[in-house]
Design an enzyme around this catalytic site. Structure first.
Site, mmCIF file in Angstrom:
data_model
loop_
_atom_site.group_PDB
_atom_site.id
_atom_site.type_symbol
_atom_site.label_atom_id
_atom_site.label_comp_id
_atom_site.label_asym_id
_atom_site.label_seq_id
_atom_site.Cartn_x
_atom_site.Cartn_y
_atom_site.Cartn_z
ATOM 1 N N GLY A 1 -2.868 -3.184 -0.561
ATOM 2 C CA GLY A 1 -3.465 -3.739 -1.854
ATOM 3 C C GLY A 1 -2.501 -3.863 -2.968
ATOM 4 O O GLY A 1 -2.931 -3.936 -4.031
ATOM 5 N N TYR B 1 -20.789 -1.812 -0.120
ATOM 6 C CA TYR B 1 -19.734 -1.308 -0.795
ATOM 7 C C TYR B 1 -19.864 0.405 -1.036
ATOM 8 O O TYR B 1 -18.905 0.932 -0.683
ATOM 9 C CB TYR B 1 -19.674 -1.721 -2.059
ATOM 10 C CG TYR B 1 -18.210 -1.549 -2.907
ATOM 11 C CD1 TYR B 1 -17.027 -2.044 -2.537
ATOM 12 C CD2 TYR B 1 -18.418 -0.556 -3.818
ATOM 13 C CE1 TYR B 1 -15.807 -1.644 -3.198
ATOM 14 C CE2 TYR B 1 -17.113 -0.163 -4.662
ATOM 15 C CZ TYR B 1 -16.040 -0.920 -4.214
ATOM 16 O OH TYR B 1 -15.002 -0.359 -5.057
ATOM 17 N N ASP C 1 -3.440 -8.453 7.597
ATOM 18 C CA ASP C 1 -4.760 -8.487 7.327
ATOM 19 C C ASP C 1 -5.522 -7.170 8.007
ATOM 20 O O ASP C 1 -5.695 -6.983 9.251
ATOM 21 C CB ASP C 1 -5.675 -9.705 7.835
ATOM 22 C CG ASP C 1 -7.238 -9.722 7.815
ATOM 23 O OD1 ASP C 1 -7.734 -8.640 6.987
ATOM 24 O OD2 ASP C 1 -7.892 -10.411 8.179
ATOM 25 N N GLY D 1 -4.241 -6.112 -9.024
ATOM 26 C CA GLY D 1 -4.985 -4.817 -9.737
ATOM 27 C C GLY D 1 -4.410 -3.630 -9.567
ATOM 28 O O GLY D 1 -2.977 -3.509 -9.893
#
Ligand SMILES: NC(=O)c1ccc[n+]([C@@H]2O[C@H](COP(=O)([O-])OP(=O)(O)OC[C@H]3O[C@@H](n4cnc5c(N)ncnc54)[C@H](O)[C@@H]3O)[C@@H](O)[C@H]2O)c1
Length: 263
Positions: A8, A153, A41, A12
């Site tokens: 990631g 989530y 991915d 962010g």
């Protein structure tokens, strides 16, 4: 110079952490579907295998740190099964697959990003948490289904926090000198949060859920905590889930933790 793999890393918190570590002289190997040295991915077994192989090539088989930031927010029109694959299996398979590289590192440390939704979202589907932890991705995906992922989530982040706590204390992690901990952020101003805020259904709900300190977190604040957990002063941390959420968990669940042991 430490070598740290960051999933990631393209946005962010992962991007903020990568910038901080690089500025401090570390070698960062970023993994992401976008804006990263290794494009993979993590929502698919093949993508995870590719990411693990390429981190091995880029690092020479030795890493000193691993931080798993890659993740997707839950949305009304995003399939629950996708979150199971990206947020849970895309994280724990990277942790397990890169653990042998950490075991060859110096003062190795791994940090997973969970969430304060683990304690602040009501009515988590614990059967689905158990399905994730059972380790059969196809079964967990089928159980989750392809409906909304808003309620999935916190399932993925709870399963991840428990995976971290279960594994951190084992011979494979603590026993080989690797610290494994999780960070549980509250609302942090990143593209992931903005995607939720922009959604007409859940946006107003997220906006109404204000932390006691009166603002959202900044990616740099979470990056600073992760950098500490990767560093020499955090070697006594093992299996901790550190909340960094502007007081939301403390406000909603003040007396629920620490939870007394009732044997
Ligand atoms: N922002 C928040 O309010 C918040 C709160 C609690 C926890 N978190 C968690 O923090 C972590 C970082 O999120 P962020 O807020 O920085 O979001 P972000 O969207 O800015 O960054 C997440 C990154 O993950 C990558 N990613 C998504 N799917 C992927 C896939 N299949 N394979 C590889 N990479 C993929 C994205 O491309 C993106 O670069 C996530 O795990 C998120 O769930 C975020």
């Amino acid at each position: 110079m430490r070598t740290v793999a960051v999933t990631g890393a393209g946005s962010g918190m992962g991007a903020a952490l990568s910038g901080r570590l690089t500025a401090a002289g570390d070698r960062v190997i970023g993994v992401d579907v976008q804006n990263a040295e290794i494009q993979a991915d993590l929502g698919t077994p093949a993508g995870r295998a590719q990411a693990i192989e390429r981190v091995g090539e880029a690092s020479g088989g030795v890493i000193d740190g691993l931080v798993t930031c890659a993740g997707l927010n839950g949305l009304p029109d995003r399939p629950a099964s996708l979150l199971i694959s990206v947020n849970y299996f895309g994280t724990v398979e990277l942790l397990a697959g890169l653990r042998p590289l950490l075991a060859r590192g110096t003062d190795p440390a791994a940090v997973a990003i969970s969430s304060n939704s683990t304690t602040c979202a009501p009515g988590i589907d614990e059967a689905l948490v158990a399905a994730c932890l059972a380790g059969d991705e196809e079964a967990a995906r089928a159980q989750a289904g392809d409906g909304e992922s808003v309620s999935t989530y916190p399932v993925t982040k709870t399963a991840l926090a428990w995976w971290v706590r279960r594994n951190a204390v084992t011979p494979e992690w603590a026993g080989t000198g690797i610290t494994l901990n999780a960070v549980a952020p509250g609302a942090v101003d990143t593209p992931l949060l903005q995607e939720g805020l922009d959604d007409p259904t859940i946006g107003p709900l997220i906006a109404a859920f204000q932390a006691p300190i009166g603002r959202n977190g900044r990616p740099e604040e979470i990056a600073a905590l992760i950098a500490y957990l990767l560093g020499p002063d955090a070697r006594f941390f093992c299996g901790s889930v550190l909340f960094c959420d502007g007081g939301m968990d403390a406000q909603l669940r003040s007396d629920d933790w620490p939870s007394p042991w009732k044997p």
